[in-house]
Design a protein around this motif. Structure first.
Motif, PDB file in Angstrom:
ATOM      1  N   CYS B 124       0.806  -1.213   0.000  1.00 52.74           N
ATOM      2  CA  CYS B 124       0.000   0.000   0.000  1.00 52.74           C
ATOM      3  C   CYS B 124       0.841   1.266   0.000  1.00 52.74           C
ATOM      4  CB  CYS B 124      -0.916   0.011   1.205  1.00 52.74           C
ATOM      5  SG  CYS B 124      -1.713  -1.568   1.477  1.00 52.74           S
ATOM      6  N   GLY B 125       2.053   1.166   0.531  1.00 50.94           N
ATOM      7  CA  GLY B 125       2.919   2.340   0.565  1.00 50.94           C
ATOM      8  C   GLY B 125       3.307   2.792  -0.827  1.00 50.94           C
ATOM      9  N   LEU B 126       3.135   1.913  -1.800  1.00 51.75           N
ATOM     10  CA  LEU B 126       3.583   2.225  -3.155  1.00 51.75           C
ATOM     11  C   LEU B 126       2.399   2.426  -4.088  1.00 51.75           C
ATOM     12  CD1 LEU B 126       5.892  -0.834  -3.072  1.00 51.75           C
ATOM     13  CD2 LEU B 126       6.643   1.498  -2.716  1.00 51.75           C
ATOM     14  N   ALA B 127       1.232   2.597  -3.508  1.00 49.44           N
ATOM     15  CA  ALA B 127       0.004   2.630  -4.294  1.00 49.44           C
ATOM     16  C   ALA B 127       0.022   3.703  -5.367  1.00 49.44           C
ATOM     17  CB  ALA B 127      -1.180   2.869  -3.354  1.00 49.44           C
ATOM     18  N   PRO B 128      -0.644   3.465  -6.477  1.00 50.48           N
ATOM     19  CA  PRO B 128      -1.255   2.192  -6.863  1.00 50.48           C
ATOM     20  C   PRO B 128      -0.235   1.243  -7.504  1.00 50.48           C
ATOM     21  CG  PRO B 128      -1.835   3.919  -8.433  1.00 50.48           C
ATOM     22  CD  PRO B 128      -0.927   4.549  -7.432  1.00 50.48           C
ATOM     23  N   VAL B 129      -0.403  -0.033  -7.209  1.00 54.45           N
ATOM     24  CA  VAL B 129       0.560  -1.000  -7.736  1.00 54.45           C
ATOM     25  C   VAL B 129      -0.131  -2.033  -8.622  1.00 54.45           C
ATOM     26  CG1 VAL B 129       2.070  -0.847  -5.731  1.00 54.45           C
ATOM     27  CG2 VAL B 129       0.324  -2.609  -5.802  1.00 54.45           C
ATOM     28  N   LEU B 130       0.684  -2.647  -9.448  1.00 57.52           N
ATOM     29  CA  LEU B 130       0.224  -3.842 -10.134  1.00 57.52           C
ATOM     30  C   LEU B 130       1.360  -4.843 -10.116  1.00 57.52           C
ATOM     31  CD1 LEU B 130       1.599  -4.007 -13.173  1.00 57.52           C
ATOM     32  CD2 LEU B 130      -0.147  -2.350 -13.726  1.00 57.52           C
ATOM     33  N   THR B 131       1.033  -6.108 -10.331  1.00 58.48           N
ATOM     34  CA  THR B 131       2.092  -7.105 -10.412  1.00 58.48           C
ATOM     35  C   THR B 131       1.974  -7.829 -11.746  1.00 58.48           C
ATOM     36  OG1 THR B 131       0.768  -8.883  -9.435  1.00 58.48           O
ATOM     37  CG2 THR B 131       2.088  -7.555  -7.924  1.00 58.48           C
ATOM     38  N   VAL B 132       3.122  -8.193 -12.252  1.00 54.77           N
ATOM     39  CA  VAL B 132       3.151  -9.057 -13.422  1.00 54.77           C
ATOM     40  C   VAL B 132       3.886 -10.316 -12.977  1.00 54.77           C
ATOM     41  CG1 VAL B 132       3.836  -9.296 -15.825  1.00 54.77           C
ATOM     42  CG2 VAL B 132       3.278  -7.034 -14.917  1.00 54.77           C
ATOM     43  N   ASN B 133       3.196 -11.430 -13.030  1.00 58.33           N
ATOM     44  CA  ASN B 133       3.738 -12.700 -12.530  1.00 58.33           C
ATOM     45  C   ASN B 133       4.462 -12.516 -11.192  1.00 58.33           C
ATOM     46  OD1 ASN B 133       2.712 -13.664 -14.878  1.00 58.33           O
ATOM     47  ND2 ASN B 133       4.679 -14.150 -15.815  1.00 58.33           N
ATOM     48  N   ASP B 134       3.783 -11.855 -10.261  1.00 50.91           N
ATOM     49  CA  ASP B 134       4.276 -11.645  -8.901  1.00 50.91           C
ATOM     50  C   ASP B 134       5.382 -10.595  -8.761  1.00 50.91           C
ATOM     51  OD1 ASP B 134       2.405 -13.246  -7.756  1.00 50.91           O
ATOM     52  OD2 ASP B 134       3.687 -15.034  -7.664  1.00 50.91           O
ATOM     53  N   LYS B 135       5.839 -10.003  -9.854  1.00 47.70           N
ATOM     54  CA  LYS B 135       6.788  -8.906  -9.716  1.00 47.70           C
ATOM     55  C   LYS B 135       5.994  -7.607  -9.539  1.00 47.70           C
ATOM     56  CE  LYS B 135      10.807  -6.755 -11.802  1.00 47.70           C
ATOM     57  NZ  LYS B 135      11.783  -6.758 -12.872  1.00 47.70           N
ATOM     58  N   VAL B 136       6.363  -6.854  -8.500  1.00 43.12           N
ATOM     59  CA  VAL B 136       5.574  -5.672  -8.150  1.00 43.12           C
ATOM     60  C   VAL B 136       6.059  -4.436  -8.915  1.00 43.12           C
ATOM     61  CG1 VAL B 136       4.796  -4.190  -6.254  1.00 43.12           C
ATOM     62  CG2 VAL B 136       5.240  -6.619  -5.847  1.00 43.12           C
ATOM     63  N   PHE B 137       5.133  -3.713  -9.498  1.00 43.59           N
ATOM     64  CA  PHE B 137       5.451  -2.442 -10.134  1.00 43.59           C
ATOM     65  C   PHE B 137       4.736  -1.326  -9.373  1.00 43.59           C
ATOM     66  CE2 PHE B 137       6.271  -5.646 -13.264  1.00 43.59           C
ATOM     67  CZ  PHE B 137       7.418  -5.204 -13.905  1.00 43.59           C
ATOM     68  N   PRO B 138       5.516  -0.426  -8.768  1.00 45.88           N
ATOM     69  CA  PRO B 138       4.913   0.559  -7.871  1.00 45.88           C
ATOM     70  C   PRO B 138       4.452   1.833  -8.583  1.00 45.88           C
ATOM     71  CG  PRO B 138       7.291   0.707  -7.766  1.00 45.88           C
ATOM     72  CD  PRO B 138       6.972  -0.347  -8.792  1.00 45.88           C
TER      73      PRO B 138
END
Lengths: 626, 159, 565
Positions: B124-138
């Motif tokens: 949540c600190g990096l919101a909004p985030v998405l992940t691609v195959n579990d890699k987080v993009f902040p």
């Protein structure tokens, strides 16, 4: 394999010596947040540069120390996620923020080689530069006890944990206290379960201890599903041994020999760290069939969730560990009598277990000196949303919302006006507080009084651009999606509440709808089967309480005061600004805009579908949204 | 489609045949096949002596189990509270629009992308985030998401 | 043990497992859609909420009575919440009550009426889901499912099958077989208990009365009906007669009024089954096995064994046909070759699995005609009597038709209750034909409601170990313990339905106290009958001498070949 207390003491001394031999320690934050920001690249780059320069790097803490070295390690979450990736330099206590691979060369050159700071990476607030981590206002106002070691030690190293005093509480419990006394001590400390209603942990443990059944279980609830909460994740990732230690002590207290950790599927890093921690602990003889040669056995198992919020509820969680659908069951029997596999079970969450070693090691008096009379200790909160410093904070029980949001959180992002804060998340009983409630103190009992639970401790701050009706709709969408479907009020009720809110947000609501909504929310909160269902209607009940005028505005005036609900927006063209270029008319998908070239155009509000295409296309800022 | 049931048996044996291991078995099978085909679920039921309806029941209860084959890149857009108040929906809309997907049709025809929402990734600190195959993009925006998809398509990013 | 206060009345509680049972004891029927005393407590409908002294609400089905506890069962708040819950359920439910099979017996309908739900304020976006009519026995209408889980639990807990389960979750949750397959494509054994417990019309027993009416009105058909033992003690309930009244005579009269040509009593063929099964048992004793011998009357049990325990089929399980099929063979022999009026052989059974049994290829003539054309349930017969406008309660009794107008022996009658088949077979086997021995049999432990009963009885100097189970879960547990060498029996009686055929899914729905009365009525009939031994029944003698004429194997035994495809 450590087979006695003496061996553990000797091992601790060796670990301490090894740690002291590292004249400088670089801790790169490897919590989920910083990893996403690229901290692992920073970590690798730092190692590579040091190696290039032939500096004596030690990545793992070795038992045998031959010479002084530079420790480069991955730590857990510092909590200041907004500023990641974070790099901490010890023993100086410096904190570098927003570190990228490009900064690594300078860090090695200045800090590692010459012991000087890289000043441009320090935190700056109101013109003041903060060198040391704990001088930063974000940290200064906190009482970091449970999270104390998160970010300060290598999360993957049992040696560092032991060097820093880890497993002394276990030692004490095993060799000096015994189960009965541990129960007493925890009961006296007043420790209350951090995950839900705040039931006294010591009492629960003693109840399990008294059961006749021989097989009992210790279950750790790491299914932190509340959106906006990540305290437990940070503990599991940043200091897994603290939690394991707490669970083993609970095992001693309740005379149980198997521990299950249920971790939600979205936390793969936590699972990885926990697995490693368990392996290391087993190798050291701290977990397993014969702990430190005492004959006491404690086996640790990890279960990974598969994506169901409701599994945060105790009986749903145990059902899930049993391989079944995570649907809460009726009680009695209670979990302490017949929980996991029908056996007496201690079920606490991650933060609760992480408190335990501190209490055992430092004593009841120390623990009771923090927090309030009825809610001793600290509470970790995840503070997120429209606040300047998002991240993880730990404060004594009894602090006010104002302290958290403004003193620690730094106030509202972009200096907007504060509007509301949502606390506890759907499972904690989401309450939306308005401005008037900012001086509300946070502890178990104060929250219970207003019909909420401290829950997992998510705090989502909202500014004036947030529509409270839309927020209620959002929560209802969430609970509706996450309802297990078992009981009628939650399954059907949340669906209908969302439906009515959608209607209101779309500008089609009536006063009768509002009445029905209130009536329905009442039934759901009174009759649902489990705690999650009972609190499912809280977002509606609390927004209706504090922001009723906003509902009225949507329903009666067909206006969204925050300007969020697109169906309630009206678009018009400012005649003084319009140059009559006709671009907006061309972009309008429904042909609602007409006019003569070079003279102001007009929008037909009857035809307009509030898509905003005109506003986006206008080069002169002439389209106004109200 | 034919499935290597011997491999499934190995997974079951590794986890243990008791009913309590059903979720773990399904997780490990899905890790291998990327989804849970009906035939495989039936096989699991038989091997673990659980009714097929129960296996299906458990598989459909949890969000993470998929009964349909997923794309090579699974994009999960977080719509937790923190991400939501920091405007995650426009990102979702953009990504779906770009890939011509919807809630009902989550996977592209070429089986390259699957787009899902997730209730909270705990970042949540990096919101909004998405992940691609579990890699987080902040700290995503619709524009950044567009670029990200482009980069994945061009093989510039490994996930 | 203790006292509590219900609506300010002081009430003593004993071993009641929840306050719902306590309220029932004092004559308050709290509303519920998901509570069955015989199944695990699910607690999902939230209708049985009561208000405690602090103004809090608790579900009565899952709250233990406590000393001094004070609850109210009918406060304005409770009524409001109950009404809201009903409104929520109705909003998602098919509301075509008048055309629903369950109309009049639907508990949702009853409660909506009881609480005066006058309108449904929620939007209606129900989408019609297709019906599953694939099963020979039941029809599943997902549009009427309220997700109470009763069917799921009965199938799992009583039958150990778990054909139906919940799928998906939240508002997408549904009850269905795996992969939403149709019932016919599952291992369903047609016991119909899911339909019996379903509070709404989501699962109903297949209605075949229209076909029956067609036969009855076709002058080219000769309609011969046999009526099973358990039917006579349950049908009367539907017409306001006291529970457990034996209404066989009225049934004969009603059937005749509707146009049936001949009415026989399946008790006669139960006697034939006893003789054959006793013979088979004695043969096994002589040959040294195989033991145990399982009974074969229950078609759901046969299908279950074929699926789960094929090793028992045509081996441990007796080769005897069910009494219905034995009679079917006899009726076919007597009337089946009349070229003027084609025989239509009908059975009235307490059973839904019989609807499946009649369709089995093993019970079909070479020319493709079914030996028994149609099996109707007790409930279907009740509906037909209502259709016909017959005043059943005040009907005169009529005798059965020749050549079976005596209606069998007492041993055949008790086939309808758990333990009855085992008792009748042993009664037949033993050379000791004294009344004392019959009485001893009664006390030995085969009677009663327990799901597993064990007894040892001396049969002419040989100790015979008997096990009697009802519910297929109990049968499975028994087989497992036998396979593990923990138990040994010579003869095992298996009935799929609770307490045997009296609890059949084709009967008007009955829980324990009502089933007890049915069981008692059957045992009373046995007592009252002059002929206690199957082989002593003159009709049995007639059948074997005049009809079967040594073709026992061909006419009365069967080789199942479902697994031999």
């Amino acid at each position: 394999m450590l087979a006695s207390r003496q061996e553990l003491t000797a091992f601790r001394e060796a670990c301490k010596a090894a740690l002291n031999a590292q004249k400088i320690r670089i801790l790169v934050c490897a919590g989920t947040g910083c990893v996403a920001g690229g901290s692992l690249d920073v970590y690798q780059r730092l190692i590579d540069i040091c190696k290039e320069k032939q500096l004596p790097v030690s990545i793992e803490l070795e038992e045998e120390v031959e010479h002084e070295s530079i420790g480069i390690k991955k730590s857990g979450c510092h909590g200041f996620c907004e500023m990641g990736p974070l790099v901490k330099i010890e023993p100086m206590g410096w904190l570098y923020l927003k570190v990228s691979v490009n900064d690594c060369e300078e860090i090695v050159e200045k800090t590692v080689v010459h012991g000087e700071p890289v000043e441009r990476l320090f935190y700056v607030q109101d013109g003041k530069t903060y060198e040391k981590q704990f001088d930063i206002p974000f940290y200064e106002k906190q009482t970091r006890v449970v999270l104390g070691q998160c970010g300060q030690i290598d999360a993957d190293s049992i040696r560092e944990y032991i060097a820093e005093g880890g497993y002394t509480a276990l030692e004490k419990a095993l060799f000096e206290m015994g189960g009965e006394q541990v129960c007493d001590e925890i009961e006296k400390s007043g420790l209350r379960g951090r995950g839900g209603g705040g039931y006294p942990a010591g009492k629960k443990w003693a109840q399990v201890r008294r059961q006749k059944e021989e097989v009992r279980y210790i279950v750790c609830n790491g299914d932190e599903g509340d959106p906006g909460a990540f305290m437990d994740r940070s503990i599991m990732e940043g200091n897994p041994h603290r939690m394991l230690e707490g669970m083993v002590i609970a095992g001693i207290a309740a005379d149980a020999h198997d521990g299950y950790i249920y971790v939600r599927a979205e936390y793969p890093l936590a699972v990885k760290r926990l697995k490693r921690a368990i392996e290391e602990a087993e190798a050291c003889g701290i977990l397993g069939e014969n702990i430190l040669g005492t004959g006491f056995a404690f086996r640790m198992h990890i279960n990974q969730g598969a994506g169901a919020f409701v599994c945060g509820e105790g009986s749903a969680l145990t059902a899930s560990i049993e391989g079944d659908r995570g649907m809460p069951r009726v009680k009695p029997p209670r979990t302490v009598e017949a929980g996991l596999f029908g056996k007496p079970t201690v079920l606490n969450n991650v933060e609760t277990f992480a408190n335990v070693p501190l209490i055992i090691a430092n004593g009841v008096d120390w623990y009771r000196s923090i927090g309030t009379e009825t809610s001793p200790g600290t509470k970790a909160f995840a503070i997120t949303g429209n606040v300047k410093n998002t991240g993880l904070v730990e404060i004594p029980m009894g602090a006010t919302l104002r302290e958290i949001i403004f003193d620690i959180g730094g106030g509202i992002k972009n200096d907007e006006e504060f509007k509301a804060v949502q606390i506890g998340g759907p499972s904690g009983g989401c309450l939306t507080f308005g401005k008037e409630q900012l001086d509300f103190t946070l502890d178990f009992d104060s929250l219970k009084k207003v019909g909420a639970m401290i829950g997992s401790g998510g705090l989502v701050v909202m500014d004036e651009h947030t529509c409270m009706v839309e927020v209620a709709r959002f929560f209802m969408n969430f609970t509706q999606n996450e309802s297990c479907g078992k009981c009628v009020p939650c399954r059907e009720g949340t669906k209908r509440m969302r439906e009515i809110l959608e209607k209101i947000v779309a500008g089609k609501g009536t006063l009768e709808d509002l009445e029905l909504l209130e009536e329905l929310a009442e039934t759901v909160s009174k009759t649902a089967l489990c705690g999650l269902g009972k609190t499912a209607a809280n977002p509606i009940l609390s927004t209706l309480k504090y922001f009723k005028d906003e509902y009225i505005a949507h329903v009666v005036d067909k206006k969204c005061p925050a300007g969020v609900c697109s169906a309630l927006k009206t678009f018009r063209i400012d005649e003084t600004k319009c140059r009559g270029c006709s671009l907006c008319a061309k972009k309008c998908p429904v042909g609602a805009i007409s006019g003569e070239l070079k003279s102001p155009f007009v929008i037909d509000s009857e035809k307009c579908i509030q898509c905003g295409a005109c506003q986006a296309s206008c080069n002169f800022g002439a389209v106004i949204c109200e | 489609m034919e499935f290597d049931l011997k491999r499934i048996d190995e997974i079951i044996d590794a986890c243990g045949c008791e009913a309590k291991n059903l979720i773990t078995v399904l997780q490990n099978v899905q890790a291998e096949l990327r989804y849970l085909p009906n035939e495989v679920m039936e096989h699991i039921a038989k091997r673990m002596d659980i009714s097929v309806a129960k296996v299906f029941s458990v598989a459909t209860f949890y969000e993470n189990f998929s009964l349909n084959a997923k794309g090579e890149y699974v994009i999960k857009i977080c719509d937790g509270t923190a991400c939501h108040v920091r405007k995650s929906i426009p990102i979702l809309t953009k990504v779906r629009e770009l890939l011509e997907l919807s809630e009902e049709k989550p996977t592209t025809d070429d089986m390259m992308f699957t787009v899902e929402t997730v209730s909270c990734l705990g970042a949540c600190g990096l919101a909004p985030v998405l992940t691609v195959n579990d890699k987080v993009f902040p700290a995503m925006t619709p524009e950044k998401a567009e670029q990200l998809i482009q980069d994945i398509k061009e093989g510039k990013i490994e996930c | 043990m203790g006292f509590m206060y219900i609506d300010d009345m002081k009430v003593e509680f004993e071993n009641e497992k929840n306050i719902l049972e306590v309220t029932r004891k004092i004559g308050i029927e709290l509303p519920t859609l998901c509570y069955y005393s015989e199944l695990s407590t699910y607690g999902a409908c939230r209708m049985c909420m009561v208000e405690n002294e602090r103004g809090g609400f608790e579900a009565a089905c899952s709250t233990l009575p406590r000393e001094g506890m004070r609850i109210k069962t009918n406060t304005p708040a409770l009524i409001k919440h109950r009404r809201m819950i009903l409104e929520l359920l109705l909003a998602a439910h098919c509301r075509d009550c008048t055309t629903c099979d369950k109309s009049g017996a639907c508990r949702l309908q009853e409660l909506a009426l009881r609480y005066g739900v006058k309108s449904v304020r929620f939007e209606d976006h129900r989408q019609k889901k297709p019906l599953d009519t694939s099963s020979k026995s039941i029809v599943r209408d997902p549009n009427k499912c309220i997700l109470c889980g009763d069917c799921v639990r009965v199938c799992r807990e009583k039958q150990g099958l778990g054909i139906l389960d919940f799928a998906y979750r939240g508002s997408k949750m549904r009850v269905m077989p795996a992969f939403d397959r149709c019932i016919a494509d599952t291992d369903c054994v047609n016991c119909g208990q899911c339909a019996a417990v379903c509070p709404t019309g989501a699962i109903t027993v297949k209605d075949e009365t229209d076909i029956m009416w067609k036969y009855l009105n076709d002058p080219t058909k000769r309609v011969v009906v046999q009526v099973a033992p358990a039917v006579r003690v349950a049908l009367g309930e539907q017409f306001g007669l006291p529970e457990g009244t034996n209404v066989m005579g009225k049934i004969v009269k009603a059937l005749k009024m509707m146009g049936v040509d001949k009415v026989f009593d399946t008790v006669v063929s139960a006697d034939m089954t006893v003789v054959e099964e006793a013979g088979e048992f004695l043969e096994r004793v002589a040959a040294g096995g195989p033991f145990p011998m399982f009974t074969s009357c229950c078609p759901a049990w046969i299908k279950y064994a074929e699926i789960k325990h094929p090793e028992l089929i045509n081996k441990n399980i007796s080769s005897c046909k069910s009494p219905m099929q034995m009679f079917g063979a006899v009726i076919d022999e007597l009337y089946g070759n009349d070229s003027e009026r084609e025989l239509v052989s009908i059975a009235v059974m307490p059973c839904t699995a019989k609807k499946y049994e009649v369709s089995r290829p093993e019970f079909t003539r070479k020319d493709g005609k079914r030996i028994v054309e149609l099996s109707l349930t007790t409930q279907e017969l009740a509906n037909m009597i209502k259709n016909a406008g017959i005043d059943f309660a005040n009907l005169e009794e009529e005798f059965l038709d020749a050549p079976f107008d005596m209606g069998g022996s007492g041993a055949g009658v008790i086939f309808g209750v758990t333990g009855g088949v085992a008792e009748a077979v042993i009664r037949e086997c033993a050379k000791d034909k004294t009344t004392a021995y019959i009485k001893e049999m009664r006390e030995v432990g085969v009677r009663g409601k327990k799901s597993l009963k064990e007894a040892v009885i001396n049969v002419d100097g040989r100790e015979v170990r008997i096990a009697v189970v009802h519910g297929l879960k109990a049968a499975e547990d028994l087989i497992v313990s036998m396979n593990q060498g923990e138990a040994y029996y010579d003869i095992v009686e298996v009935m799929a339905c609770p307490e045997g055929c009296i609890g059949g899914a084709g009967q008007p729905f009955a829980l324990r106290p009502r089933r007890d009365k049915r069981a008692k009525a059957l045992y009373r009939t046995d007592n009252d009958m002059s002929v206690k031994y199957s082989s002593k029944n003159p009709e049995t003698v007639y059948v074997f001498d005049e009809v079967i004429k040594d073709r026992n194997h061909e006419m009365l035994h069967v080789h199942y070949h479902r697994n031999e495809k």
